[in-house]
Design a protein around this motif. Sequence first.
Motif, PDB file in Angstrom:
ATOM      1  N   GLY A 298       7.020  26.122   5.381  1.00  0.00           N
ATOM      2  CA  GLY A 298       8.286  25.386   5.435  1.00  0.00           C
ATOM      3  C   GLY A 298       8.884  25.317   6.818  1.00  0.00           C
ATOM      4  N   GLY A 299       8.159  25.815   7.807  1.00  0.00           N
ATOM      5  CA  GLY A 299       8.727  25.903   9.136  1.00  0.00           C
ATOM      6  C   GLY A 299       8.695  24.620   9.940  1.00  0.00           C
ATOM      7  N   THR A 300       7.826  23.703   9.540  1.00  0.00           N
ATOM      8  CA  THR A 300       7.674  22.457  10.294  1.00  0.00           C
ATOM      9  C   THR A 300       7.621  21.285   9.341  1.00  0.00           C
ATOM     10  OG1 THR A 300       6.337  23.694  11.886  1.00  0.00           O
ATOM     11  CG2 THR A 300       6.352  21.303  12.097  1.00  0.00           C
ATOM     12  N   THR A 301       8.285  20.211   9.738  1.00  0.00           N
ATOM     13  CA  THR A 301       8.296  19.006   8.920  1.00  0.00           C
ATOM     14  C   THR A 301       8.012  17.781   9.783  1.00  0.00           C
ATOM     15  OG1 THR A 301      10.671  18.615   9.209  1.00  0.00           O
ATOM     16  CG2 THR A 301      10.006  20.015   7.363  1.00  0.00           C
ATOM     17  N   LEU A 302       7.638  16.724   9.106  1.00  0.00           N
ATOM     18  CA  LEU A 302       7.402  15.441   9.771  1.00  0.00           C
ATOM     19  C   LEU A 302       7.875  14.356   8.823  1.00  0.00           C
ATOM     20  CD1 LEU A 302       6.075  13.735  12.078  1.00  0.00           C
ATOM     21  CD2 LEU A 302       3.989  13.767  10.687  1.00  0.00           C
ATOM     22  N   GLU A 303       8.642  13.410   9.340  1.00  0.00           N
ATOM     23  CA  GLU A 303       9.094  12.279   8.544  1.00  0.00           C
ATOM     24  C   GLU A 303       8.623  10.977   9.178  1.00  0.00           C
ATOM     25  OE1 GLU A 303      11.451  14.521   9.800  1.00  0.00           O
ATOM     26  OE2 GLU A 303      11.431  15.776   8.005  1.00  0.00           O
ATOM     27  N   ALA A 304       8.391   9.986   8.363  1.00  0.00           N
ATOM     28  CA  ALA A 304       8.047   8.654   8.859  1.00  0.00           C
ATOM     29  C   ALA A 304       9.225   8.084   9.634  1.00  0.00           C
ATOM     30  CB  ALA A 304       7.683   7.750   7.691  1.00  0.00           C
ATOM     31  N   ASP A 305       8.922   7.245  10.594  1.00  0.00           N
ATOM     32  CA  ASP A 305       9.990   6.651  11.404  1.00  0.00           C
ATOM     33  C   ASP A 305      10.985   5.879  10.541  1.00  0.00           C
ATOM     34  OD1 ASP A 305       7.892   5.864  14.287  1.00  0.00           O
ATOM     35  OD2 ASP A 305       8.910   7.704  13.694  1.00  0.00           O
ATOM     36  N   SER A 306      10.493   5.284   9.479  1.00  0.00           N
ATOM     37  CA  SER A 306      11.347   4.452   8.632  1.00  0.00           C
ATOM     38  C   SER A 306      12.404   5.255   7.867  1.00  0.00           C
ATOM     39  CB  SER A 306      10.493   3.658   7.643  1.00  0.00           C
ATOM     40  OG  SER A 306       9.743   4.542   6.817  1.00  0.00           O
TER      41      SER A 306
ATOM     42  N   GLU B 165       0.831  -1.191   0.000  1.00  0.00           N
ATOM     43  CA  GLU B 165       0.000   0.000   0.000  1.00  0.00           C
ATOM     44  C   GLU B 165       0.878   1.260   0.000  1.00  0.00           C
ATOM     45  OE1 GLU B 165      -3.916  -1.741   2.369  1.00  0.00           O
ATOM     46  OE2 GLU B 165      -2.739  -0.120   3.241  1.00  0.00           O
ATOM     47  N   ARG B 166       0.272   2.346  -0.460  1.00  0.00           N
ATOM     48  CA  ARG B 166       0.974   3.615  -0.434  1.00  0.00           C
ATOM     49  C   ARG B 166       1.246   4.005   1.016  1.00  0.00           C
ATOM     50  NH1 ARG B 166      -0.978   8.326  -4.431  1.00  0.00           N
ATOM     51  NH2 ARG B 166      -0.810   6.467  -5.763  1.00  0.00           N
ATOM     52  N   GLU B 167       2.450   4.492   1.287  1.00  0.00           N
ATOM     53  CA  GLU B 167       2.792   4.861   2.653  1.00  0.00           C
ATOM     54  C   GLU B 167       3.377   6.264   2.711  1.00  0.00           C
ATOM     55  OE1 GLU B 167       5.870   2.613   4.577  1.00  0.00           O
ATOM     56  OE2 GLU B 167       7.265   2.796   2.904  1.00  0.00           O
ATOM     57  N   PHE B 168       3.153   6.888   3.829  1.00  0.00           N
ATOM     58  CA  PHE B 168       3.637   8.231   4.090  1.00  0.00           C
ATOM     59  C   PHE B 168       5.152   8.232   4.226  1.00  0.00           C
ATOM     60  CE2 PHE B 168       4.011  12.362   5.853  1.00  0.00           C
ATOM     61  CZ  PHE B 168       4.803  12.270   6.992  1.00  0.00           C
ATOM     62  N   VAL B 169       5.793   9.285   3.668  1.00  0.00           N
ATOM     63  CA  VAL B 169       7.237   9.439   3.801  1.00  0.00           C
ATOM     64  C   VAL B 169       7.574  10.704   4.588  1.00  0.00           C
ATOM     65  CG1 VAL B 169       9.408   9.753   2.569  1.00  0.00           C
ATOM     66  CG2 VAL B 169       7.674   8.186   1.653  1.00  0.00           C
ATOM     67  N   ALA B 170       7.066  11.843   4.121  1.00  0.00           N
ATOM     68  CA  ALA B 170       7.408  13.111   4.773  1.00  0.00           C
ATOM     69  C   ALA B 170       6.416  14.180   4.366  1.00  0.00           C
ATOM     70  CB  ALA B 170       8.827  13.540   4.421  1.00  0.00           C
ATOM     71  N   THR B 171       6.305  15.218   5.201  1.00  0.00           N
ATOM     72  CA  THR B 171       5.431  16.329   4.893  1.00  0.00           C
ATOM     73  C   THR B 171       6.023  17.619   5.445  1.00  0.00           C
ATOM     74  OG1 THR B 171       3.164  17.186   5.038  1.00  0.00           O
ATOM     75  CG2 THR B 171       4.001  16.011   6.966  1.00  0.00           C
ATOM     76  N   ILE B 172       5.589  18.736   4.872  1.00  0.00           N
ATOM     77  CA  ILE B 172       6.093  20.040   5.279  1.00  0.00           C
ATOM     78  C   ILE B 172       4.954  21.042   5.202  1.00  0.00           C
ATOM     79  CG2 ILE B 172       6.865  20.595   2.915  1.00  0.00           C
ATOM     80  CD1 ILE B 172       9.336  21.980   4.213  1.00  0.00           C
ATOM     81  N   THR B 173       4.913  21.971   6.158  1.00  0.00           N
ATOM     82  CA  THR B 173       3.868  22.979   6.167  1.00  0.00           C
ATOM     83  C   THR B 173       4.085  24.005   5.057  1.00  0.00           C
ATOM     84  OG1 THR B 173       5.137  24.193   7.817  1.00  0.00           O
ATOM     85  CG2 THR B 173       3.359  22.785   8.630  1.00  0.00           C
ATOM     86  N   GLY B 174       3.065  24.806   4.808  1.00  0.00           N
ATOM     87  CA  GLY B 174       3.132  25.788   3.738  1.00  0.00           C
ATOM     88  C   GLY B 174       4.274  26.780   3.884  1.00  0.00           C
TER      89      GLY B 174
END
Length: 125
Positions: free
Chosen positions: A54-62, A43-52
């Motif tokens: 650019g001040g905050t990011t989130l990455e998958a644990d993997s 299945e499709r899985e989340f990798v990373a995201t960033i706010t508009g």
Amino acid sequence: VQLQASGGGLVQAGGSLTLSCAFSGRAFNSYGMGWFRQAPGKEREFVATITGSGGTTLEADSVKGRFTISRDNARNTVALRMDSLRSDDTAVYYCSASNAYSARLTSLAERYRYWGQGTQVTVSS
């Protein structure tokens, strides 16, 4: 909104690759941007995201500590720098955009309205 991902290719394990996603549309900085991936048979899985902003990011644990998401709001692009690549990083990588989640982070694919066509990343061991 249109998204065009590029930068995929074949790389040896331990190597690096940087993906880029070009955003076509208005008010790029009002969109949260994400990267997802889908490996064959999975299945499709989340990798990373960033706010508009650019001040905050989130990455998958993997991928935490190996992948870095960034954006250039002047150029309407978002990038995914991938270091220390492993064979299990092999997948088609998709960029995505969400105007509902610009200031907040979300790892849920259904919250992203727009998707690019995907770019293949193959890591050889």
